[in-house]
Write an enzyme that holds these catalytic residues in place. Structure first.
Site, PDB file in Angstrom:
ATOM      1  CB  CYS A 121     -13.581   2.938  -1.047  1.00  0.00           C
ATOM      2  SG  CYS A 121     -12.569   4.448  -1.128  1.00  0.00           S
ATOM      3  CG  HIS A 179      -7.642   1.133  -3.840  1.00  0.00           C
ATOM      4  ND1 HIS A 179      -7.297  -0.150  -3.446  1.00  0.00           N
ATOM      5  CD2 HIS A 179      -8.471   1.450  -2.817  1.00  0.00           C
ATOM      6  CE1 HIS A 179      -7.571  -0.287  -2.200  1.00  0.00           C
ATOM      7  NE2 HIS A 179      -8.255   0.741  -1.595  1.00  0.00           N
ATOM      8  CD  GLN A 184     -12.497  -0.636  -1.530  1.00  0.00           C
ATOM      9  OE1 GLN A 184     -11.782  -0.473  -0.637  1.00  0.00           O
ATOM     10  NE2 GLN A 184     -13.751  -1.104  -1.449  1.00  0.00           N
ATOM     11  NE  ARG A 198     -10.139  -3.808   0.552  1.00  0.00           N
ATOM     12  CZ  ARG A 198      -9.499  -2.700   0.866  1.00  0.00           C
ATOM     13  NH1 ARG A 198      -9.834  -1.740   0.890  1.00  0.00           N
ATOM     14  NH2 ARG A 198      -8.163  -2.837   0.908  1.00  0.00           N
ATOM     15  CG  ASP A 232     -12.342   7.583  -2.703  1.00  0.00           C
ATOM     16  OD1 ASP A 232     -12.526   7.509  -1.239  1.00  0.00           O
ATOM     17  OD2 ASP A 232     -10.951   7.530  -3.220  1.00  0.00           O
ATOM     18  NE  ARG A 237      -3.445   2.211   2.873  1.00  0.00           N
ATOM     19  CZ  ARG A 237      -4.709   2.339   2.184  1.00  0.00           C
ATOM     20  NH1 ARG A 237      -5.392   1.603   1.458  1.00  0.00           N
ATOM     21  NH2 ARG A 237      -5.374   3.624   2.714  1.00  0.00           N
TER      22      ARG A 237
END
Length: 331
Positions: free
Chosen positions: A284, A154, A157, A312, A244, A127
């Site tokens: 998210c 991403h 996700q 997730r 987001d 990450r």
């Protein structure tokens, strides 16, 4: 008098055994982008995620003896917890490495970090700030590298997102998925999923905050149904409304400018009333309440935000199995 029939108990899903596990679809491969998988491989991962959520994998430990290194340049709640718990539930082990400890590109060259890790662990999840960091890790490591988030994409996700969409809406092809807000890594990955799934993806964003141009043009060339607009009317009738944060980690200096630019793009109860009657709202997380979303939206009957967060775990477990499954412990 006719007696009422006793209702049948719901069928218990059959538990998988070592002999009935599906073949790993992406064994030993990197996953830096959703486009690193084919539509068929995506289908395999999502099917596995659904079966894991149903509890069918409870008695198998297909990653026993394997270890995943988790590299974090950015703070994390969902990514760290779900990869760590996911490895544990599949019989493996995860080790967390912060940038303070390893100093990617500062304390050590990225290539040297890769050449060390490949001798100790079976896979790496990163990450990180830059997509280039992941590409360099993958170039120099002879073990799979997974993108847990970068400035560009991403992809993990989106696996959870599409698992959630299928749970609530069924077949994804042809569904209208409207992403509203900053044209960031999430927007880029939504475009990639449009390529893979045949979903009708619309990105609604202010002028100057569009998603990556190369990502967009490549998707259009591949025949994906992608619409880019700043017209909020695109929200009307959406099957999925997604947002987001407006201000991502590292953009704090732009905060006030961004808040002004995105005024009017906030998801609230009135906006959710405009989507399809059976439509769903996704975010998210983390949510910046009062900016891109209000609390009544995440608590709204159409919100699947926390189910999405749960997924997730299931989606990433499925990805881990399909990449690391079949790998033999090295000790």
């Amino acid at each position: 008098m006719t007696r009422a029939k006793k209702a049948k108990a719901p069928a218990t899903p059959a538990l998988l055994t070592d002999a009935t596990l599906p073949a790993p679809a992406m064994a030993g491969r990197d996953f830096l982008s959703n486009l690193d998988m084919t539509p068929q491989e995506l289908r395999a991962v999502l099917d596995t995620a659904h079966s894991m959520k149903r509890g069918q994998w409870r008695q198998v430990k297909p990653l026993a003896g394997l270890t995943l290194a988790l590299i974090f340049e950015k703070a994390s709640l969902r990514t760290r917890t779900t990869f760590d718990v996911g490895m544990y539930q599949l019989g493996g082990h995860a080790i967390t490495l912060t940038n303070q400890e390893i100093g990617l590109g500062t304390r050590e060259r990225i290539s040297d970090v890769a050449r060390n890790l490949e001798r100790w662990v079976d896979g790496v999840m990163g990450r990180v700030y830059l997509q280039q960091t992941l590409q360099e890790l993958a170039q120099h490591a002879r073990i799979p590298v997974i993108n847990g988030l970068s400035d560009m994409l991403h992809p993990v996700q989106l696996l959870a997102d599409y698992q959630t969409i299928e749970e609530h809406l069924g077949e994804v092809r042809g569904k209208r998925i409207v992403y509203i807000g900053d044209g960031n890594n999430l927007a880029n990955s939504h475009i990639h999923m449009g390529v893979l799934t045949g979903a009708d993806v619309t990105i609604v964003t202010p002028v100057g905050y569009e998603p990556n141009g190369a990502v967009l043009m490549d998707a259009v060339k591949q025949g994906a149904r992608i619409t880019l607009t700043n017209d909020l009317a695109a929200v009307d009738g959406a099957d999925v409304l997604y947002t987001d944060v407006w201000i991502s980690m590292g953009q704090e200096a732009e905060a006030e400018h961004r808040r002004r630019a995105f005024r009017g793009y906030q998801v609230n109860a009135a906006m959710l009333d405009r989507i399809a009657p059976n439509g769903i709202f996704l975010h998210c997380l983390p949510a910046h309440y009062g900016e891109e979303v209000v609390e009544e939206a995440t608590d709204h009957p159409k919100s699947c935000v926390f189910n999405q967060a749960e997924n997730r775990l299931h989606a990433q477990k499925a990805l881990l199995y399909h990449i690391l499954g079949g790998t033999q412990p090295r000790w």
